[in-house]
Motif scaffolding. Structure first.
Motif, PDB file in Angstrom:
ATOM      1  N   ARG A  85       0.840  -1.201   0.000  1.00 52.92           N
ATOM      2  CA  ARG A  85       0.000   0.000   0.000  1.00 52.92           C
ATOM      3  C   ARG A  85       0.876   1.251   0.000  1.00 52.92           C
ATOM      4  O   ARG A  85       0.658   2.193  -0.764  1.00 52.92           O
ATOM      5  N   ARG A  86       1.892   1.240   0.844  1.00 49.27           N
ATOM      6  CA  ARG A  86       2.805   2.389   0.904  1.00 49.27           C
ATOM      7  C   ARG A  86       3.596   2.527  -0.391  1.00 49.27           C
ATOM      8  O   ARG A  86       3.854   3.643  -0.857  1.00 49.27           O
ATOM      9  N   SER A 120       1.052   6.915 -12.572  1.00 49.19           N
ATOM     10  CA  SER A 120       1.771   6.160 -11.547  1.00 49.19           C
ATOM     11  C   SER A 120       2.376   4.881 -12.111  1.00 49.19           C
ATOM     12  O   SER A 120       3.527   4.558 -11.852  1.00 49.19           O
ATOM     13  N   GLU A 178       3.726   9.309  -6.028  1.00 51.08           N
ATOM     14  CA  GLU A 178       4.477  10.527  -5.710  1.00 51.08           C
ATOM     15  C   GLU A 178       5.722  10.647  -6.583  1.00 51.08           C
ATOM     16  O   GLU A 178       6.030  11.724  -7.097  1.00 51.08           O
ATOM     17  N   ALA A 209       1.446   4.172  -3.065  1.00 48.06           N
ATOM     18  CA  ALA A 209       1.335   5.616  -2.816  1.00 48.06           C
ATOM     19  C   ALA A 209       2.647   6.311  -3.168  1.00 48.06           C
ATOM     20  O   ALA A 209       2.651   7.380  -3.799  1.00 48.06           O
ATOM     21  N   SER A 210       3.750   5.712  -2.798  1.00 44.54           N
ATOM     22  CA  SER A 210       5.064   6.280  -3.074  1.00 44.54           C
ATOM     23  C   SER A 210       5.335   6.326  -4.571  1.00 44.54           C
ATOM     24  O   SER A 210       5.901   7.295  -5.085  1.00 44.54           O
TER      25      SER A 210
END
Length: 163
Positions: free
Chosen positions: A37-38, A56, A45, A41-42
């Protein structure tokens, strides 16, 4: 095997196969879910850091090209795990942003090789350098042997999942 992180070793009876309900596997599932999940998201970014209009999912393509150099679209599609149509769409978008270019494959005039442009290489390099800096900062309190062991175990996990 460890249970609860307290160092107590729990051995399965001889001939007993582990199950997904064993505490070790439940813990693994939970921690991998958080990590993935992280990571998603990363990745979003980092994609925006490369270019505000970058999807993404395309960030992984850029990293692959940065690491491996010129590749055919079919190789990239197989590595990422998408179809040819999806790969063509993503590569077209990356070309439009000036991050990748195509050239004829000298080994097969019918095929094309995709590569990072100078702009793409510079942008991806800056983002990857910043990401490594964040890892250094976040893991500064770890012993380097622990970092190396984590990298080794993640590599082992990744190789096992390729099968």
């Amino acid at each position: 095997m460890h249970e609860g992180g307290n160092g107590d070793e729990r051995r399965l009876p001889s001939g007993t196969a582990p199950s997904g309900a064993d505490p070790e596997y439940l813990s693994l599932e939970r921690e991998l879910t958080v990590l993935l999940r992280r990571a998603r998201a990363s990745q979003g970014e980092m994609a925006r850091e490369v270019h505000p209009d970058l999807e993404s999912a395309a960030y992984g393509l850029l990293v692959r090209l940065d690491e491996c150099g010129r590749q055919r679209a079919t190789e990239l599609a197989a590595y990422i795990g998408v179809g040819k149509a999806t790969m063509s769409r993503q590569l077209r978008a990356l070309e439009d942003l000036g991050l990748v270019a195509r050239e004829p494959d000298p080994a097969d005039g019918r095929a094309w090789l995709v590569h990072l442009t100078d702009e793409g290489h510079n942008r991806v390099g800056k983002v990857r350098e910043a990401r490594r800096g964040r890892y250094v900062s976040q893991l500064a309190h770890w012993d380097r042997r622990e970092v190396a062991e984590l990298a080794r175990l993640l590599g082992q996990l990744n190789r096992g999942m390729e099968r």
